[in-house]
Design a protein around this motif. Structure first.
Motif, mmCIF file in Angstrom:
data_model
loop_
_atom_site.group_PDB
_atom_site.id
_atom_site.type_symbol
_atom_site.label_atom_id
_atom_site.label_comp_id
_atom_site.label_asym_id
_atom_site.label_seq_id
_atom_site.Cartn_x
_atom_site.Cartn_y
_atom_site.Cartn_z
ATOM 1 N N ALA A 162 0.848 -1.194 0.000
ATOM 2 C CA ALA A 162 0.000 0.000 0.000
ATOM 3 C C ALA A 162 0.880 1.239 0.000
ATOM 4 C CB ALA A 162 -0.920 0.006 1.208
ATOM 5 N N LEU A 214 0.391 5.754 0.353
ATOM 6 C CA LEU A 214 -0.496 6.866 0.662
ATOM 7 C C LEU A 214 -0.404 7.891 -0.460
ATOM 8 C CD1 LEU A 214 -2.416 7.946 2.841
ATOM 9 C CD2 LEU A 214 -0.466 9.173 3.801
ATOM 10 N N GLU A 243 -2.671 11.231 -2.200
ATOM 11 C CA GLU A 243 -3.804 12.147 -2.068
ATOM 12 C C GLU A 243 -4.553 11.907 -0.761
ATOM 13 O OE1 GLU A 243 -6.232 12.218 -5.642
ATOM 14 O OE2 GLU A 243 -4.481 11.702 -6.860
ATOM 15 N N SER A 244 -3.822 11.641 0.306
ATOM 16 C CA SER A 244 -4.369 11.390 1.651
ATOM 17 C C SER A 244 -5.258 10.159 1.711
ATOM 18 C CB SER A 244 -5.137 12.615 2.158
ATOM 19 O OG SER A 244 -4.278 13.721 2.233
ATOM 20 N N GLY A 245 -5.060 9.212 0.816
ATOM 21 C CA GLY A 245 -5.822 7.969 0.847
ATOM 22 C C GLY A 245 -4.908 6.782 0.601
ATOM 23 N N ILE A 246 -5.284 5.643 1.157
ATOM 24 C CA ILE A 246 -4.495 4.428 0.987
ATOM 25 C C ILE A 246 -4.826 3.786 -0.353
ATOM 26 C CG2 ILE A 246 -4.108 2.087 1.856
ATOM 27 C CD1 ILE A 246 -4.565 3.222 4.663
ATOM 28 N N HIS A 262 -3.994 0.418 -2.605
ATOM 29 C CA HIS A 262 -3.457 -0.941 -2.582
ATOM 30 C C HIS A 262 -2.898 -1.277 -3.961
ATOM 31 C CE1 HIS A 262 -3.936 -5.306 -3.352
ATOM 32 N NE2 HIS A 262 -3.159 -5.320 -2.291
ATOM 33 N N TRP A 266 -9.451 4.067 -6.996
ATOM 34 C CA TRP A 266 -10.276 4.573 -5.890
ATOM 35 C C TRP A 266 -11.613 3.840 -5.860
ATOM 36 C CZ3 TRP A 266 -7.262 6.779 -2.808
ATOM 37 C CH2 TRP A 266 -6.370 7.782 -3.154
ATOM 38 N N THR A 299 -8.304 -0.321 -1.843
ATOM 39 C CA THR A 299 -7.991 1.102 -1.931
ATOM 40 C C THR A 299 -9.120 1.889 -1.272
ATOM 41 O OG1 THR A 299 -6.569 0.909 -3.861
ATOM 42 C CG2 THR A 299 -7.655 3.014 -3.573
ATOM 43 N N ALA A 300 -8.799 3.084 -0.776
ATOM 44 C CA ALA A 300 -9.763 3.918 -0.048
ATOM 45 C C ALA A 300 -11.084 4.070 -0.803
ATOM 46 C CB ALA A 300 -9.154 5.292 0.219
#
Length: 82
Positions: free
Chosen positions: A3, A5, A7-10, A12, A54, A59-60
């Motif tokens: 994973a 990070l 754009e402030s999102g996780i 995978h 996304w 993924t977030a």
């Protein structure tokens, strides 16, 4: 499971192999897992990456990111980081 990070999102992703990079992108309803057989074949010559966009897989999940421009931004940022 790998994973990163972005754009402030996780986000995978999975990676196998060595050599020049190749990136596999799933369709609108899917995940990186669709690419396992292709990644295994490609990994003999390439470093094969597959990521969940996304809202898919691990993924977030954030509905504000599900549009095409945000998905394109994810791919661009992923490529820059890798």
């Amino acid at each position: 499971m790998s994973a990163i990070l972005l754009e402030s999102g996780i986000v995978h992703y999975e990676v196998i192999g060595r050599g020049r990079p190749i990136v596999f992108l799933h369709g609108w309803v899917g995940s990186w897992r669709y690419w396992v057989p292709a990644m295994q074949s490609a990994s003999m010559l390439f470093r094969a990456y597959a990521l969940d966009l996304w809202g898919f897989g691990d993924t977030a999940h954030d509905t504000d990111r599900y549009n095409i421009p945000r998905q394109v931004s994810l791919i661009e940022n992923f490529l820059n980081e890798m």
